[in-house]
Design an enzyme around this catalytic site. Sequence first.
Site, short mmCIF file in Angstrom:
data_model
loop_
_atom_site.label_atom_id
_atom_site.label_comp_id
_atom_site.label_asym_id
_atom_site.label_seq_id
_atom_site.Cartn_x
_atom_site.Cartn_y
_atom_site.Cartn_z
N CYS A 275 0.72 -1.41 0.25
CA CYS A 275 0.24 0.15 -0.03
C CYS A 275 0.84 1.19 0.00
O CYS A 275 0.30 2.26 -0.08
CB CYS A 275 -1.03 -0.01 1.27
N ASP B 189 -8.74 -3.89 -4.71
CA ASP B 189 -7.59 -3.39 -4.00
C ASP B 189 -6.47 -4.19 -4.52
O ASP B 189 -6.72 -5.50 -4.67
CB ASP B 189 -7.38 -3.39 -2.63
N ASP C 81 -13.88 2.95 2.61
CA ASP C 81 -13.29 1.95 2.08
C ASP C 81 -13.78 1.32 0.91
O ASP C 81 -13.33 0.66 0.46
CB ASP C 81 -12.72 1.03 3.44
#
Length: 332
Positions: free
Chosen positions: A21, A71, A54
């Site tokens: 990330c 993601d 999110d």
Amino acid sequence: MTATTSSESRRLTGYAHGGGCACKIPPGELEDAVRGLVGQSGDDVLVGLDSGDDAAVVRLRDDLAVVSTADFFTPVVDDAYDWGRIAAANALSDVYAMGGTPVVAINLVGWPRGVLPMELMTEVLRGGVDVAAGVGCPVIGGHTIDDPEPKFGMAVTGVVDPRHLLRNDAAVAGLPLTLTKPLGLGLLNNRHKQTGEVFPEAVDLMTRLNRDASVAAVAAGLTAATDVTGFGLLGHLHKMCRASGVGAVIDRAAVPVLDAARVALRDGFVPGGSRRNLDWVRPHLTAGPGVTEDDLIVLADAQTSGGLLVVGEVPGYPVIGHTVAGAGIRVR
């Protein structure tokens, strides 16, 4: 050559400009780029673009909504199977951060097919499938492209009861702040990328799902949460406070940090993403007496598959501060 041997001799992190990330576009740049994009809206869109949450949440009926997220990222560790497990846990976390349950996932893969062996990609996919299968979330197909830089992640669909939704714009003043995983993953991942040192405690944390923490938060009747990933604790807390119209106080001594990460910080293995996170949130930050720049770097450290930050007390997890009326974040 086995997949494991290939992974060891071809360090996956060496094929990526960043890791995990920490390779996100910096939060300030990202917000500037998407400002003005409105997408689709309607009465049944419970969580959309406005709050920077999110995942998206769309109501199907009064007691059922669908949660949708995606993601993916570049290699955060050199072991292909572990990278797959970490990426899957990270993608599933967005659903747990909304109080939901993942029900199906599809793979998202970029692979330098002329550079890295395809059996390594198989190991990555196997790691992802194993993690998702462990929580009863089938992984059904996906999409792959030939890419000069390896990337892996998932698009995940989940379900949630709209009456028990966790969201980042529902924080109110006067409640404890709970953090469900220690910080320091960005520091250790950067040290791993630079030196090849392996940190099993970091891999264990990154592959640990946020399911139990999510279930506990919902059971406690809490309503506000986010997961702590690439923007660091301070970045994600700032987004939550801004969306909710509250401020926060962080007790740095109460924030759990991996011991090895403190050593990595001392030795200078600070990810560029962590410094960018701190630069972004600094205008909204007040540091109390004795709070050092190193303290702030840890709090801004870019996490991969980090824990949940929950407004309210979640049994079994440390309280690291509290919300307050007003704006901004104070670290003491």
